[in-house]
Design a protein around this motif. Structure first.
Motif, PDB file in Angstrom:
ATOM      1  N   CYS A 133      36.062  37.564  34.534  1.00 59.68           N
ATOM      2  CA  CYS A 133      37.521  37.485  34.450  1.00 59.68           C
ATOM      3  C   CYS A 133      37.924  37.850  33.022  1.00 59.68           C
ATOM      4  O   CYS A 133      37.645  37.100  32.084  1.00 59.68           O
ATOM      5  CB  CYS A 133      38.000  36.083  34.795  1.00 59.68           C
ATOM      6  N   CYS A 199      37.534  32.404  38.686  1.00 61.10           N
ATOM      7  CA  CYS A 199      37.426  33.153  37.424  1.00 61.10           C
ATOM      8  C   CYS A 199      36.106  32.784  36.758  1.00 61.10           C
ATOM      9  O   CYS A 199      35.745  31.603  36.723  1.00 61.10           O
ATOM     10  CB  CYS A 199      38.553  32.778  36.464  1.00 61.10           C
ATOM     11  N   CYS A 254      45.545  36.709  36.578  1.00 61.50           N
ATOM     12  CA  CYS A 254      44.463  37.614  36.973  1.00 61.50           C
ATOM     13  C   CYS A 254      44.357  37.621  38.488  1.00 61.50           C
ATOM     14  O   CYS A 254      45.007  36.824  39.156  1.00 61.50           O
ATOM     15  CB  CYS A 254      43.147  37.144  36.358  1.00 61.50           C
ATOM     16  N   CYS A 256      41.460  37.156  40.276  1.00 61.33           N
ATOM     17  CA  CYS A 256      40.184  36.600  40.766  1.00 61.33           C
ATOM     18  C   CYS A 256      40.332  35.768  42.041  1.00 61.33           C
ATOM     19  O   CYS A 256      39.496  35.862  42.941  1.00 61.33           O
ATOM     20  CB  CYS A 256      39.527  35.746  39.684  1.00 61.33           C
TER      21      CYS A 256
HETATM   22 ZN   LIG Z   1      40.414  35.424  36.650  1.00 65.00          ZN
END
Ligand SMILES: [Zn+2]
Length: 287
Positions: A133, A199, A254, A256
């Motif tokens: 990540c 992550c 993010c 993830c």
């Molecule tokens: Zn992430």
């Protein structure tokens, strides 16, 4: 609110500053994790800690039940995982006592390790071009910019099988490939974390120069040399974890947690019920 998981590597078996609320044994459909999970708080942040090799370093790299470890973190609600890992350096400028925040892996394990949660009637192909990540890696970097330790931002971790260290020829080969560091544990840990939508970022703590660097007359790596440096690295890792965890609210968004979106090929009605039940914490919402 995030829940942070920490996997401690060699010599990192406990975390000062972690206010422990409970110790949890987690049973998983994939068997037993490396040890009990230590659940607690650092400041306001919920943290779950697991020593990768078990307390007392009882589990060697090839024996780690990576699937049980990551599955249990998922069940415990962990969404961000920081892996602390001891590594050897394959480059002159990456020195013992430095830290490297990994952004790529090359997997040279012998594939006897279970590398996926899938199979048993369900197929998924998860994107893994960027195996860590980057938001979490960047947060670790930013949070520790004032630390008096050299932190390398990015680099490739070659995962060997072990437990014996490399031959000199292997070490030279990996250097020719352009690898930066070498370790025994992050594969398949990182891949399983991605499948589980967690992550994952590695703080690679450099203990030695593997066995390639002998021109200055220094002897090849020995266990004694490694343990002395390991202990110093543990102190650095603890500081870095505290700095990072106190900044966790600043970690940028993010993808993830949605890594499994559009990756499961098998239609749900084709998947055995037993497999659906086993993987429920991981595949729910994606099939
Ligand atoms: Zn992430």
């Amino acid at each position: 609110m995030n829940k942070i998981g920490i996997i401690g590597g060699s010599a990192l078996y406990n975390l000062e500053g972690l206010e422990v609320t409970e110790r949890k044994k987690v049973k998983t459909p994939f068997g037993e994790p490396s040890d009990e999970f230590v659940v607690g708080k650092m400041g306001n942040q919920e943290v779950v800690f697991l020593p990768r090799h078990g307390r007392g370093h009882r589990v060697m790299p090839s024996e780690i039940n990576f699937r049980a470890n990551i599955y249990a973190f998922k069940v415990l609600g962990v969404d961000k995982l920081i892996s602390v890992s001891a590594v050897g350096s394959l480059k002159e400028e990456i020195r013992p006592l430095d830290v490297l925040l990994v952004d790529q892996f090359v997997d040279r394990t012998n594939q006897a390790r279970a590398t996926t949660f899938f199979g048993d009637g369900i197929v998924a192909h998860v994107p893994f071009a960027d195996p860590v990540c980057l938001s979490l890696k960047d947060l670790i970097m930013r949070s520790n910019k004032d630390l008096e330790v050299k932190i390398h931002d990015g680099g490739t971790y070659l995962n060997m099988e072990g437990p014996a260290f490399s031959t000199r020829a292997e070490s030279e080969l990996y250097r020719k490939w352009g690898m930066d560091i070498i370790g025994m544990t992050n594969m398949p840990e990182a891949r399983l974390a991605r499948e589980a939508g967690i992550c994952y970022s590695t703080m690679a703590m450099v203990t030695d120069y593997d066995c390639w660097r002998t021109e200055d007359g220094s002897e090849s790596v020995t266990i004694e040399m490694i343990i002395e440096t390991l202990n110093k690295n543990v102190e650095t890792a603890k500081k870095m974890l505290i700095n990072t965890i106190s900044n966790m609210s600043e970690c940028s968004a993010c993808g993830c947690s949605k890594a499994l979106e559009n990756t499961i090929i098998t239609p749900k009605d084709q998947v055995p019920q037993e497999t659906l039940d086993k993987l429920k914490p991981i595949i729910e919402g994606f099939i």
